[in-house]
Write a protein that holds these residues in place. Structure first.
Motif, mmCIF file in Angstrom:
data_model
loop_
_atom_site.group_PDB
_atom_site.id
_atom_site.type_symbol
_atom_site.label_atom_id
_atom_site.label_comp_id
_atom_site.label_asym_id
_atom_site.label_seq_id
_atom_site.Cartn_x
_atom_site.Cartn_y
_atom_site.Cartn_z
ATOM 1 N N CYS A 1 4.277 9.197 -4.319
ATOM 2 C CA CYS A 1 5.579 9.203 -3.865
ATOM 3 C C CYS A 1 5.996 8.196 -3.008
ATOM 4 O O CYS A 1 7.526 8.223 -3.350
ATOM 5 C CB CYS A 1 5.091 10.537 -3.537
ATOM 6 S SG CYS A 1 4.657 11.880 -3.913
ATOM 7 N N CYS B 1 2.670 8.507 1.650
ATOM 8 C CA CYS B 1 1.670 8.330 0.635
ATOM 9 C C CYS B 1 2.360 7.944 -1.097
ATOM 10 O O CYS B 1 3.280 7.435 -1.177
ATOM 11 C CB CYS B 1 2.610 10.015 -0.486
ATOM 12 S SG CYS B 1 1.810 10.384 -1.784
ATOM 13 N N HIS C 1 -0.677 14.942 0.938
ATOM 14 C CA HIS C 1 0.231 15.503 0.923
ATOM 15 C C HIS C 1 0.902 15.961 -0.020
ATOM 16 O O HIS C 1 0.126 16.933 -0.869
ATOM 17 C CB HIS C 1 0.601 13.732 0.313
ATOM 18 C CG HIS C 1 2.776 13.956 0.027
ATOM 19 N ND1 HIS C 1 3.434 13.623 -0.923
ATOM 20 C CD2 HIS C 1 3.238 14.085 1.011
ATOM 21 C CE1 HIS C 1 4.617 13.809 -0.311
ATOM 22 N NE2 HIS C 1 4.484 13.722 0.812
ATOM 23 N N CYS D 1 1.636 16.317 -2.714
ATOM 24 C CA CYS D 1 1.872 16.394 -3.805
ATOM 25 C C CYS D 1 0.084 16.728 -4.797
ATOM 26 O O CYS D 1 -0.310 16.598 -5.138
ATOM 27 C CB CYS D 1 2.674 14.391 -4.456
ATOM 28 S SG CYS D 1 1.126 13.536 -3.555
HETATM 29 ZN ZN LIG Z 1 2.984 12.185 -2.441
#
Ligand SMILES: [Zn+2]
Length: 478
Positions: free
Chosen positions: A434, A431, A443, A445
């Motif tokens: 992140c 990712c 992911h 997020c």
């Molecule tokens: Zn992420």
């Protein structure tokens, strides 16, 4: 011949009367759904008339094949008349085809044809009636439909009673066949077929699956499989309500639990329960403490069908091979798969709690906790303990104690093989937002993770299958 002609006339007359009864109940103010159920159930009961009156199977399937064609034409016309009407599924066509197939294929064992049709006729009707009125625990089926636990339990109970009555009153069952376990197994299989929820095609799968159970299961395994299926359903549903399994995971528990609990004796049953209960308890116990790290793994606390099959599929296959071949080495293979699954689960659940950073199994360089293919001292100890736990429980249940070191070795090697695949060929992503490695395609997020290494088709479930297969192979040759 003349008796078959008479039987044909009786068939068309009976089905015509059923449709007339449904239509007039609609006029009397019953709902369309209920009227359809009346036709569906009363026509289904004609399986007994079919088996009793006809002498020639080729003519016995003519009425139901006619019904399949007629229902298909009705279905097409409704679609053409108005696009607004709900695009009704082809359920009635599939049911008529399943009816025909069962009469044709099980002509030499009428009890299988009758039981298969009864599973659909009584069980499925109850599932729909109870599900729509009393459903409190909804779930989405693999086919994308909404069903409820209450509806499925009604299907289970209704099918059990209907099949048990059929087995009791219709001749043709082997005398040494235990009726109650066979009816229970049939009910579980039919309910699973219905719970797939595949847009009307369950009208095909339910009767054929129930009929196949009655036709194929040998007397020597009927009692074990019936009991195994009932225990698997109970454990699966309780685990779902407690949050350890997703609804599809319940199906996985039944698919694995039925053969392992039913075919592999006390050793298989205790090893499977030791694995399932200890790994579920560990996931639950440490869920809060390791939140964050665990989320990088594709596997989470709630297990679904793919994860259940990935962890237990090899063991279930070995249990089936044990029953079919009688070769005791398949019992060892089953234990090898279960110790490997438990070793890997314990290592995953406990290894992430390690205080010192883990190392990659291939290069031994330090990597952040949660990296695929990472191993640590704590993880290795956890996997050894996990393998030993299942092996000791199996030995207490009757497996040879001399197998213990081999089984522990098979478990730890299987778990290390899992890490090795994770570090080399498993699909691992990155990712960018992140700056973290993850096994997930999206992911946590919310951003899509880009491929980092490995093959995109080789996900965590496939790696688990390969790791448990490695444990099974090692134990098989022990
Ligand atoms: Zn992420």
């Amino acid at each position: 011949m003349s008796q078959d002609i008479q039987a044909l006339l009786w068939s068309y007359g009976y089905v015509g009367a059923c449709v007339a009864a449904g239509e007039s109940s609609l006029r009397l103010g019953l709902s369309r759904e209920l009227a359809r159920k009346i036709i569906h159930v009363s026509v289904g009961f004609w399986i007994f008339g079919t088996l009793w009156l006809f002498q020639n199977p080729a003519l016995a399937v003519v009425p139901s094949l006619t019904a399949a064609v007629a229902n298909w034409i009705i279905h097409r016309k409704r679609l053409l008349k108005s696009v607004e009407t709900e695009p009704d599924n082809l359920g009635t066509v599939w049911f008529a085809l399943a009816f025909s197939a069962l009469v044709w294929l099980a002509w030499d064992k009428p009890v299988a044809a009758a039981g298969g049709v009864m599973a659909m006729t009584v069980g499925d009707a109850l599932a729909a009636l109870v599900g729509t009125r009393l459903g409190r625990h909804p779930y989405e089926t693999l086919g994308g439909e909404r069903k409820s636990l209450e509806g499925s339990l009604a299907m289970l109970a209704g099918t059990f009673v209907a099949v048990l009555a059929t087995l009791t009153w219709l001749p043709g069952l082997a005398p040494d066949m235990p009726k109650v376990p066979l009816a229970a197994l049939c009910a579980v299989v039919a309910t699973c077929a219905e719970a797939l929820g595949t847009r009307g095609r369950d009208n095909l799968f339910v009767p054929l699956a129930a009929g196949a159970v009655l036709y194929l299961v040998p007397p020597s395994h009927a009692a074990g499989l019936g009991l195994g299926a009932v225990i698997a359903v109970f454990i699966g549903v309780v685990s779902w309500l407690r949050g350890s399994l997703s609804p599809s995971g319940v199906l996985g528990a039944i698919l694995i639990g039925t053969p392992v609990l039913g075919l592999a004796g006390a050793v298989g049953a205790s090893a499977l329960l030791a694995f399932f209960i200890s790994s579920s308890a560990l996931s639950k116990a440490f869920r809060a403490r390791k939140a964050g790290v665990e989320e990088e793994y594709a596997k989470t606390g709630t297990r679904d069908l793919g994860q259940a099959l990935a962890n237990g599929g090899v063991a279930a296959l070995a249990a089936v091979l044990l029953a079919v071949t009688g070769d005791e080495r398949y019992a060892l293979a089953m234990l090898g798969a279960l110790v490997a699954a438990n070793a890997d689960t314990w290592a995953t659940e406990l290894g992430v709690l390690s205080r010192s950073p883990p190392r990659l199994v291939t290069t031994l360089r330090q990597v952040p906790a949660g990296t695929s293919g990472a191993v640590s001292g704590a993880g290795l100890m956890a996997s050894t303990a996990g393998a030993a736990f299942v092996a000791v429980v199996a030995a207490l249940a009757g497996a040879r104690w001399t197998l213990l070191p081999w089984l522990v070795l098979a478990g730890v090697v299987g778990s290390l093989f899992d890490s090795f695949l994770g570090a080399t060929v498993q699909d691992v992503r990155w990712c960018d937002a992140c700056g973290r490695e993850t096994e997930r395609r999206v992911h946590r997020c919310g951003r899509a993770a880009r491929p980092l290494r490995g093959f995109s088709w080789l996900g965590n479930d496939t790696v688990n299958v390969l790791a448990t297969a490695a444990g099974a192979l090692l134990a098989f040759w022990a």
